[in-house]
Enzyme design. Sequence first.
Site, PDB file in Angstrom:
ATOM      1  N   LYS A   1       4.094  46.526  29.755  1.00  0.00           N
ATOM      2  CA  LYS A   1       4.251  47.964  29.469  1.00  0.00           C
ATOM      3  C   LYS A   1       3.353  48.770  30.410  1.00  0.00           C
ATOM      4  CE  LYS A   1       4.083  51.043  25.390  1.00  0.00           C
ATOM      5  NZ  LYS A   1       3.777  51.110  23.945  1.00  0.00           N
TER       6      LYS A   1
ATOM      7  N   SER B   1       7.372  53.012  20.870  1.00  0.00           N
ATOM      8  CA  SER B   1       7.334  53.446  22.239  1.00  0.00           C
ATOM      9  C   SER B   1       7.582  52.342  23.266  1.00  0.00           C
ATOM     10  CB  SER B   1       5.977  54.093  22.535  1.00  0.00           C
ATOM     11  OG  SER B   1       4.934  53.147  22.446  1.00  0.00           O
TER      12      SER B   1
ATOM     13  N   SER C   1       4.955  50.588  17.577  1.00  0.00           N
ATOM     14  CA  SER C   1       5.580  50.609  18.901  1.00  0.00           C
ATOM     15  C   SER C   1       5.982  49.263  19.485  1.00  0.00           C
ATOM     16  CB  SER C   1       4.663  51.303  19.895  1.00  0.00           C
ATOM     17  OG  SER C   1       4.843  52.681  19.797  1.00  0.00           O
TER      18      SER C   1
HETATM   19  N1  GLN Z   1       5.804  56.555  16.874  1.00  0.00           N
HETATM   20  C1  GLN Z   1       4.415  56.436  16.602  1.00  0.00           C
HETATM   21  C2  GLN Z   1       3.632  57.548  17.297  1.00  0.00           C
HETATM   22  O1  GLN Z   1       4.172  58.283  18.060  1.00  0.00           O
HETATM   23  C3  GLN Z   1       3.903  55.068  16.968  1.00  0.00           C
HETATM   24  C4  GLN Z   1       3.706  54.898  18.410  1.00  0.00           C
HETATM   25  C5  GLN Z   1       2.943  53.646  18.755  1.00  0.00           C
HETATM   26  O2  GLN Z   1       2.839  52.726  17.965  1.00  0.00           O
HETATM   27  N2  GLN Z   1       2.349  53.662  19.932  1.00  0.00           N
HETATM   28  O3  GLN Z   1       2.484  57.699  17.082  1.00  0.00           O
END
Ligand code: GLN
Length: 477
Positions: free
Chosen positions: A60, A136, A160
């Site tokens: 990532k 994400s 994510s």
């Molecule tokens: N959707 C969640 C956020 O925007 C989780 C994102 C993540 O785990 N990095 O905070």
Amino acid sequence: MSASARENLQKSLGAIAAWEPHIGAFLDITKDEAERQVAALESDIALHQQPLAGMPIAIKANIATQFGRTSASSKILKDFVSPFNATVVQRLLGAGAVVVGKTQHDEFAMGSSTEHAGLGPQTKNPWDISRVAGGSSGGSAAAVASTEVEAALGTDTGGSIRQPASLCGVVGVKPTYGRVSRHGLIAYGSSLDQAGPITRTVRDAAKIMEVISGKDPLDATSSEVPVGQYAALCGKPIAGMIIGMPKEFFADGIDPEVKKIVTDAIMSFEEQGAVVKEISLPLTPAAIAVYYVIAKAEASSNLARFDGLRYGIREDIHASLIDYYKQVRGEGFGPEVKRAIMMGTYALSSGYSEAWYGQASKVRTLIRREYEQAFRGVDVIAGPVSPEPAFKLGSKTSDPLAMYLADAYTVPASVAGLPAISVPCGMAIKGPPNRRVSLPVGLHIIAPHFQEETMFQIAAAFESAHEFQNLSPELPQ
Ligand code: GLN
């Protein structure tokens, strides 16, 4: 395995050439570096014998690598190449993995669909390219599901890794907080962030976890707890183990088909001699609010360093310092990141921080205790990962709250710091009658702190009894 490192890489690059125009999983392909790593494997017998020798893997783009950009998919870091490798990357390379590129994600990992990416391309779900891959870590999950790579690293702050894994029909692991070093991760919520594997099989995830876990002197929050033999637990019987099924995980808001698939999946553990027990976790609905206050507060503080002077794009602007910041940060950050900074700054501001951050931290402790209490009566807790299968691109982008609710079932384990896995457990049928699509559904298994062994054992038992890992999406025409 290493004899075929070159073949593995060729296969991976071939799949990337075929799939990338359809799914946009990568920000950068690091072919030259991958070839250099394969050459090293061919000449180094010791590297040959390492556990991940020759495994093509994607990273990532918010995890530091000395090759390819570590852009966090943000304009503010658009050309940044890290001077060092994150500890997780260093450990993967030491274990013989071959890094083929950096994957797309929501900017600074904020989002649940990869539609908040700050740099192109738009990642799409390999099962239906009109739908999101989740987020994400959407690029990592899409790259694994499409067979572009065998495995990928993601990061999980509130879901994510698990949610995109669920939406793309692959395995995703969020380790216990402290199990895996955060050194070299671009921080989002420092008390929540963990890196973890996304793979097609539970055993591959277990093998990667054995490599990346463990104490790191460069991360003071990494734990001394010894790393378990996770892969060895895959295949061990689960008779007599107790699976807790919280009724709050099946309440309002869950898609009826997802509810049925996940319930059937959990009940099927009884065929292997496990006991399924209904439990209650009454604080479940509070987790979303707690998570979003804490994550955004920590984000506002972590992102303060991207000011165009110390970190981030440096512009030739002749203005006062405040105007310089305004311009660099105004242009460098996308809307979801700005929303996080504003919400988080408010939650930490003088006069409000006790009511917001302080209160959220107290409820966080109560959630953690609720889980500790529940684990006195069960070995793991199981439920859905996502309330629905992959949604249509664009369907939630104008409604931040709807997007946040996509994390309703993943954030409790994040807030409590618990290890959790998403493992494919069925296919939901969606779309109008003339254009039906099959979309993957993930089963969520949450284990007590540092009991990744139990989590892998149960997940592998499910996988071997159902074989959803053998399903794969077809290349779009
Ligand atoms: N959707 C969640 C956020 O925007 C989780 C994102 C993540 O785990 N990095 O905070």
